[in-house]
Design a protein around this motif. Structure first.
Motif, mmCIF file in Angstrom:
data_model
loop_
_atom_site.group_PDB
_atom_site.id
_atom_site.type_symbol
_atom_site.label_atom_id
_atom_site.label_comp_id
_atom_site.label_asym_id
_atom_site.label_seq_id
_atom_site.Cartn_x
_atom_site.Cartn_y
_atom_site.Cartn_z
ATOM 1 N N VAL A 89 -25.538 6.629 41.578
ATOM 2 C CA VAL A 89 -26.077 5.275 41.662
ATOM 3 C C VAL A 89 -27.352 5.250 42.491
ATOM 4 N N ASN B 39 -20.588 6.843 41.602
ATOM 5 C CA ASN B 39 -19.534 6.014 41.028
ATOM 6 C C ASN B 39 -18.497 6.950 40.415
ATOM 7 N N SER C 241 -11.098 4.166 40.749
ATOM 8 C CA SER C 241 -12.504 4.363 40.390
ATOM 9 C C SER C 241 -13.399 3.678 41.411
ATOM 10 N N GLY C 242 -14.689 4.065 41.405
ATOM 11 C CA GLY C 242 -15.637 3.321 42.208
ATOM 12 C C GLY C 242 -16.544 4.119 43.113
ATOM 13 N N LEU C 243 -17.152 3.408 44.050
ATOM 14 C CA LEU C 243 -18.282 3.912 44.820
ATOM 15 C C LEU C 243 -17.875 4.716 46.053
ATOM 16 N N HIS D 55 -10.461 -0.719 41.731
ATOM 17 C CA HIS D 55 -11.849 -0.275 41.588
ATOM 18 C C HIS D 55 -12.644 -0.602 42.844
ATOM 19 N N ALA E 266 -20.801 -1.561 41.552
ATOM 20 C CA ALA E 266 -20.483 -0.855 40.308
ATOM 21 C C ALA E 266 -19.578 -1.736 39.475
#
Length: 304
Positions: free
Chosen positions: A82, A92, A141-143, A266, A285
């Motif tokens: 990102v 991400n 999931s995610g940052l 997330h 995100a």
């Protein structure tokens, strides 16, 4: 040197890999399945398959292989970067990807991908976790923020300790939460009944999770959560504790849940102070496609 264990089954029932993972809580079920496949587990002196159903008075002989030294190698695994500069990166992470190598997941992790795609990573956490300042679960999931040098790593770690990092999650939970917002303050530690799980326990570490309702469905609630602390499985444990487990969670949720490859959780917003410039950076995100599709299905009117 291989360790040899002998044990006799008394009251346990079920598949051999399940029973052994409960007996040998330091090892994952996937590790034990591999031992059975490799013939390292004998039942009454005979090799069996991983789906063998244990019986009363079965005698197990388990040869625990010596752990192989872990190493992290660069691997051309696609990842979404990102943001990055000479000090930090933000990625991400997709659902299903482990953050760093372990005995149960020696490769194909986020670290393997980072070593391929980024030019530098901090070395504070050693060769297995280069650049890793914080983690999210495999099926979340995610940052994630990544440190590209030790000075940046120290700064980001200090911000985590001082609780100035912004970490917001979106989750879909079972049940209909009546309150619009709330705060869960409950200590988290290893479960007293299952050593492979976390739980709210009296001698656990201080943990605080804030939540607010985004949208309500008949049997589910979409919520936004903000972490004040970062304990292992914190959101999953806290939401189970108040009676609203995360949908799709194979560990802390009910068996009858929405179809998914893991929990609907997330890490969508991440904010921190840049270690060099002092600028406040915030990243977002969007929800993964499977998450968005599930919400769209829940919004569909029910036909009678």
């Amino acid at each position: 040197m291989t360790e040899k264990l002998e044990m006799t089954i008394t009251n346990e029932q079920g598949r051999i890999d399940k029973v052994l993972s409960e007996r040998l809580s330091s090892y994952s079920r996937s590790q034990i399945q591999q031992w059975v496949k490799d013939g390292e587990v004998l039942v009454n002196g005979q090799k069996v398959k991983a789906n063998y159903k244990v019986q009363s008075n079965d005698h197990f002989t388990v040869h625990i292989p010596e752990d192989k030294p872990l190493e992290a190698k660069a691997c051309d695994i696609p990842i979404e970067i990102v943001y990055q500069d000479q000090d930090v990166a933000v990625v991400n992470k997709p659902q299903g990807m482990v953050v760093h190598p372990s005995q149960g997941h020696p490769n194909h992790t986020l670290v393997n991908a980072l070593l391929f795609h980024l030019d530098h990573l901090s070395g504070i956490n050693g060769v297995i976790r280069p650049g890793i300042v914080h983690r999210i679960d495999k099926d979340t999931s995610g940052l994630l923020m990544i440190a590209k040098n030790d000075r940046s790593h120290a700064s980001l770690a200090q911000q985590l300790q001082e609780k100035t990092i912004l970490r917001e999650y979106t989750a879909l939970v079972h049940g209909n939460i009546k309150h619009q917002k709330g705060t869960i303050t409950a200590p988290i530690g290893r479960s007293n009944t299952n050593r492979k799980m976390q739980a709210v326990v009296d001698n656990g570490k201080f943990a605080v999770t804030h939540f607010s309702v985004i949208e309500r469905f008949s049997d589910f609630t979409l919520i936004k959560l903000q972490l004040e602390t970062g304990r292992t499985h914190q959101i999953r444990v806290h939401m189970k504790y108040i009676g609203y487990p995360i949908a799709g969670d194979p560990v802390y949720g009910p068996k009858k849940t929405l179809a998914s490859n893991g929990q609907f959780l997330h890490a969508g917003t991440l904010g921190f102070t840049h270690p060099t410039s002092g600028e406040q950076l915030t990243f977002e995100a969007p929800l993964p496609e499977n998450f968005k599709k599930t919400l769209a299905n829940l919004r569909q009117p029910i036909d009678f």
